[in-house]
Design an enzyme around this catalytic site. Structure first.
Site, PDB file in Angstrom:
ATOM      1  N   ASP A 177       3.141  -8.362  26.887  1.00 49.65           N
ATOM      2  CA  ASP A 177       3.395  -9.157  25.912  1.00 49.65           C
ATOM      3  C   ASP A 177       3.993  -8.627  24.899  1.00 49.65           C
ATOM      4  OD1 ASP A 177       5.138 -10.804  24.226  1.00 49.65           O
ATOM      5  OD2 ASP A 177       3.573 -11.467  23.101  1.00 49.65           O
ATOM      6  N   SER A 178       4.549  -7.782  24.075  1.00 50.04           N
ATOM      7  CA  SER A 178       4.850  -6.513  23.166  1.00 50.04           C
ATOM      8  C   SER A 178       3.410  -6.494  22.073  1.00 50.04           C
ATOM      9  CB  SER A 178       6.206  -7.509  21.933  1.00 50.04           C
ATOM     10  OG  SER A 178       6.012  -8.404  22.271  1.00 50.04           O
ATOM     11  N   TYR A 218       9.321  -6.222  20.540  1.00 50.74           N
ATOM     12  CA  TYR A 218      10.677  -6.011  21.710  1.00 50.74           C
ATOM     13  C   TYR A 218      11.671  -6.885  21.322  1.00 50.74           C
ATOM     14  CZ  TYR A 218       7.150  -4.733  25.246  1.00 50.74           C
ATOM     15  OH  TYR A 218       6.421  -3.876  25.574  1.00 50.74           O
ATOM     16  N   GLY A 219      11.950  -7.960  20.289  1.00 50.44           N
ATOM     17  CA  GLY A 219      12.818  -7.984  19.740  1.00 50.44           C
ATOM     18  C   GLY A 219      14.615  -7.004  19.895  1.00 50.44           C
ATOM     19  N   CYS A 233       5.999 -12.698  28.034  1.00 50.91           N
ATOM     20  CA  CYS A 233       6.951 -12.733  26.470  1.00 50.91           C
ATOM     21  C   CYS A 233       8.634 -13.633  27.597  1.00 50.91           C
ATOM     22  CB  CYS A 233       6.930 -11.036  26.623  1.00 50.91           C
ATOM     23  SG  CYS A 233       7.799 -10.219  25.589  1.00 50.91           S
ATOM     24  N   ASN A 234       9.351 -13.901  26.898  1.00 49.84           N
ATOM     25  CA  ASN A 234      10.490 -14.333  26.598  1.00 49.84           C
ATOM     26  C   ASN A 234      11.256 -13.214  26.596  1.00 49.84           C
ATOM     27  OD1 ASN A 234      10.666 -17.502  27.078  1.00 49.84           O
ATOM     28  ND2 ASN A 234       9.059 -16.781  25.478  1.00 49.84           N
ATOM     29  N   THR A 235      11.228 -12.175  26.056  1.00 48.57           N
ATOM     30  CA  THR A 235      12.179 -11.117  26.035  1.00 48.57           C
ATOM     31  C   THR A 235      11.952  -9.758  27.142  1.00 48.57           C
ATOM     32  OG1 THR A 235      11.376 -11.081  23.594  1.00 48.57           O
ATOM     33  CG2 THR A 235      12.706  -9.282  24.061  1.00 48.57           C
ATOM     34  N   GLU A 292       1.937 -10.952  14.411  1.00 49.35           N
ATOM     35  CA  GLU A 292       1.497  -9.734  14.128  1.00 49.35           C
ATOM     36  C   GLU A 292       0.692  -9.429  12.877  1.00 49.35           C
ATOM     37  OE1 GLU A 292       1.259  -7.748  17.155  1.00 49.35           O
ATOM     38  OE2 GLU A 292       2.083  -9.191  17.780  1.00 49.35           O
ATOM     39  N   CYS A 305       9.947 -17.866  22.066  1.00 50.80           N
ATOM     40  CA  CYS A 305       9.191 -17.109  22.504  1.00 50.80           C
ATOM     41  C   CYS A 305       7.827 -16.807  22.463  1.00 50.80           C
ATOM     42  CB  CYS A 305       9.572 -15.898  20.661  1.00 50.80           C
ATOM     43  SG  CYS A 305       8.601 -14.630  20.259  1.00 50.80           S
ATOM     44  N   THR A 306       6.595 -16.571  22.560  1.00 47.16           N
ATOM     45  CA  THR A 306       5.955 -16.552  22.482  1.00 47.16           C
ATOM     46  C   THR A 306       4.891 -16.251  21.168  1.00 47.16           C
ATOM     47  OG1 THR A 306       5.138 -14.367  23.779  1.00 47.16           O
ATOM     48  CG2 THR A 306       5.556 -16.096  25.321  1.00 47.16           C
ATOM     49  N   HIS A 307       5.597 -15.889  21.351  1.00 47.27           N
ATOM     50  CA  HIS A 307       4.697 -15.583  19.562  1.00 47.27           C
ATOM     51  C   HIS A 307       4.236 -16.939  18.730  1.00 47.27           C
ATOM     52  CE1 HIS A 307       4.854 -11.346  19.903  1.00 47.27           C
ATOM     53  NE2 HIS A 307       4.342 -10.827  19.032  1.00 47.27           N
TER      54      HIS A 307
HETATM   55  N1  DGL Z   1       6.442 -12.920  22.413  1.00 47.65           N
HETATM   56  C1  DGL Z   1       7.742 -12.215  23.074  1.00 47.65           C
HETATM   57  C2  DGL Z   1       9.005 -13.592  22.952  1.00 47.65           C
HETATM   58  O1  DGL Z   1       8.315 -14.456  24.120  1.00 47.65           O
HETATM   59  C3  DGL Z   1       8.946 -11.249  21.534  1.00 47.65           C
HETATM   60  C4  DGL Z   1       8.657 -10.826  19.930  1.00 47.65           C
HETATM   61  C5  DGL Z   1       8.420  -9.291  20.135  1.00 47.65           C
HETATM   62  O2  DGL Z   1       8.292  -8.345  20.420  1.00 47.65           O
HETATM   63  O3  DGL Z   1       9.799  -9.394  19.485  1.00 47.65           O
HETATM   64  O4  DGL Z   1       9.923 -13.328  23.765  1.00 47.65           O
END
Ligand code: DGL
Length: 252
Positions: free
Chosen positions: A7-8, A39-40, A70-72, A148, A180-182
């Protein structure tokens, strides 16, 4: 032989947790691309390059299945990873389909990054499964920052989450997709800001898919098994730690 996840940053730990519950005796290796988080807001080409670097690193460490936690990164790079790497790739995308099935008001909202929400994959997902339901989208970059920073429960965290979520609830949105996995670590705050809303998290479905893919790829449980190696791109220090991860260990 292990299952790699990246993931990011720390968000993918929510996916690692689900994979660990599904496959408790498999070795996992988790890479947080902390040096390039978030990453977003990054251009797609950069997310692709980072995703490729992360996945290659995991394969170099012995991963025989790679989970894009990570979805992104999935949105930007899953096809590229599938064509460039010699191992099966498990991707993830926001749970629009279960949200559309769950809503009673006909209004759902997807909380995700701007990268995910503006991508072609997401547009295709809504086209395919939207089924006449109003699908709202909300980019929530400050929720990524909270996680984070390990700030999961402060009054400020609650205010940030409520700032995104409460207006949706007030508008009759009854189903929220954690795209988003966060966001799963903030689930309690999200639920508090939208009482009674259904919250959709695809972590379990991704873990079930990972178990299927690992079985087909012949990646079995390890002996004694169940170790997790955690690394990040800032330090790239791999710590083999049985049963725990650094950081908020209650996530796992
Ligand atoms: N955890 C990430 C996701 O699922 C992205 C968060 C990020 O880095 O902006 O999209």
């Amino acid at each position: 032989m292990s299952i790699g996840l990246f993931d990011s940053g720390l968000g993918g730990i929510s996916v690692a947790r689900a994979v660990r519950a599904a496959l408790p005796r498999h070795d996992l290796i988790y890479l947080a691309d902390t040096a390039h988080c978030p990453y977003g807001p990054l251009p797609t080409a950069q997310v692709r390059a980072r995703s490729l670097a992360c996945a290659r690193w995991l394969v170099g460490q012995g991963a025989r299945v790679v989970v894009v936690a990570c979805n992104t990164a999935t949105s930007a790079a899953v096809e590229l990873l599938r064509s460039a790497l010699p191992v099966p790739i498990v991707g993830m995308e926001p749970g629009v389909k279960p949200a559309v099935a769950a809503t009673r008001t006909g209004r759902v909202a997807v909380l995700a990054t701007s990268g995910t929400l503006t991508g072609d994959r997401f547009a295709r997902l809504v086209e395919r499964f939207g089924d006449g339901v109003e699908v709202r989208t909300v980019a929530c970059p400050e929720m990524v920052s909270l996680v984070e920073a390990g700030d999961l429960a402060s009054p400020r965290a609650a205010a940030v989450v409520a700032g995104y979520v409460a207006p949706l609830a007030a508008d009759g949105v009854d189903t929220l997709v954690l795209g988003c996995t966060h966001f799963p670590p903030l689930r309690g705050l999200i639920a508090a800001a939208a009482p009674g809303a259904t919250i959709i998290d695809t972590g379990l479905a991704v873990a079930a898919q990972t178990a299927r893919v690992a079985a087909v790829a012949g990646v079995g449980p390890n002996t004694p098994g169940g170790r997790i190696a955690f690394s990040n791109s800032r330090l790239l220090v791999g710590l083999i730690m049985p049963h725990i991860l650094p950081g908020p260990s209650s996530w796992l």
